[in-house]
Design an enzyme around this catalytic site. Structure first.
Site, PDB file in Angstrom:
ATOM      1  CB  CYS A 135      61.693  42.215  53.755  1.00 20.95           C
ATOM      2  SG  CYS A 135      63.401  41.650  53.920  1.00 20.95           S
ATOM      3  CE  LYS A 143      54.753  37.022  51.953  1.00 15.70           C
ATOM      4  NZ  LYS A 143      55.536  37.198  53.189  1.00 15.70           N
TER       5      LYS A 143
END
Length: 332
Positions: free
Chosen positions: A96, A135
């Site tokens: 992110c 991720k």
């Protein structure tokens, strides 16, 4: 279904989108895909209202929780809590790019500190028997060469993670908004393919800019799994074809009409717990995309559902505007 099959097709964690109401809807459309929570910080899990933050319906399995954080001890405590809450996977967010996330020293900025990521996942793995995954992006800022991605993977995999999800875009941590970081940096699927080839049998899933099931099938010729994000959210009926296409099920694909009654029943239950109808229906706006009456369908689910006292009958009114027996044909 076993968890280790589920990562063949997953729905990405999306802030403000993949809440429990969204996931309940998606589970009506696909029984097999792996669902993800929104990212929740390790601090919130360890110090906040975990019953609210980690709530999910039992039908959502298989379900992964995504954590954000950079303190190994705190992440370990959060992982233990997630373990007790019965999640099928615990994923660490290293992708992110938002300013808010960077200020907390987690998300994509952690790609610059692969050894810290390794320490974090080691601590998480020691605290839980639940599979732990990461991720990430293919790179950040000027640290975006193939060697940088390989260096990151070589540091993190020996820590014991079970799988790696790779968003096939770099992230610019300065100068681009989170929205721009989803569109402006060019996609490089080939780099993810080469990473998978380099890592051999280790599970690698690809994410980023994938808009159709046809494209998903092409990616699966090179990697172990595909993760869809905005395409699955904005046109959720494409998920009706996932189980047959990627998991080999023979059950009939859900039709639009199969969604109305269970969502009305779900809304009735949730309203008694204090939810507002529009918190549920906002995730349903794309169900009738491309059908006559879709505009009115969206209007009812957004405007009427927000009115005081709105109940499940609003959902019935919306579905009455379209042909609910339509078979989804956009295997796109």
């Amino acid at each position: 279904m076993q968890y280790n099959q589920a990562h063949r097709f997953s729905i990405a964690p999306m802030m403000d989108w993949t809440d429990r109401h969204c996931r309940y809807l998606h589970r009506l459309l696909t029984r097999r895909a792996l669902l993800f929570t929104e990212m929740v910080t390790s601090a919130a899990v360890t110090h906040g209202d975990t019953e609210r933050l980690l709530a999910y319906d039992e039908t959502e399995h298989p379900i992964a929780v995504q954590l954000g954080g950079s303190d190994p001890d705190e992440l370990a405590r959060a992982a233990a809590i997630c373990d007790r809450n019965g999640f099928d996977e615990i994923n660490l967010n290293v992708g992110c790019p938002s300013d808010r996330v960077q200020s907390g020293r987690f998300g994509a900025c952690l790609m610059a500190e692969p050894e810290l990521v390794a320490d974090c996942v080691r601590a998480m793995i020691d605290a839980t028997d639940t599979p732990v995954t990461v991720k990430c992006r293919i790179g950040i800022d000027d640290q975006d060469s193939e060697e940088d991605l390989n260096r990151f993977a070589d540091a993190v995999l020996p820590a014991g993670i079970d799988a790696l999800y790779v968003h096939a875009r770099k992230a610019w941590l300065q100068g681009l908004s989170p929205k721009e970081n989803r569109d402006i940096p060019p996609l490089d699927y080939e780099r993810v393919y080469r990473l998978k080839q380099r890592l051999g049998d280790f599970p690698v899933m690809i994410n980023g800019g994938i808009t159709s099931l046809d494209d998903s099938a092409l990616h699966l010729e090179h990697v172990d799994g595909v993760m869809l994000g905005r395409a699955a959210y904005h046109d959720p009926m494409i998920l009706a074809d996932v189980d047959a296409r990627f998991f080999g099920t023979t059950d009939p694909a859900p039709r639009l009409g199969d969604i109305a009654e269970p969502m009305m029943a779900y809304a009735e239950r949730e309203l008694t717990k204090g939810a507002r109808l529009n918190q549920i229906t906002r995730h349903m706006l794309g169900l009738a995309n491309g059908l006559p009456g879709a505009r009115r369908f969206r209007q009812i689910l957004s405007v009427d559902a927000a009115k005081p006292g709105a109940g499940p009958e609003v959902i019935a009114d919306a579905f009455a505007c379209v042909n609910i027996d339509t078979v989804h044909e956009k295997v796109a």
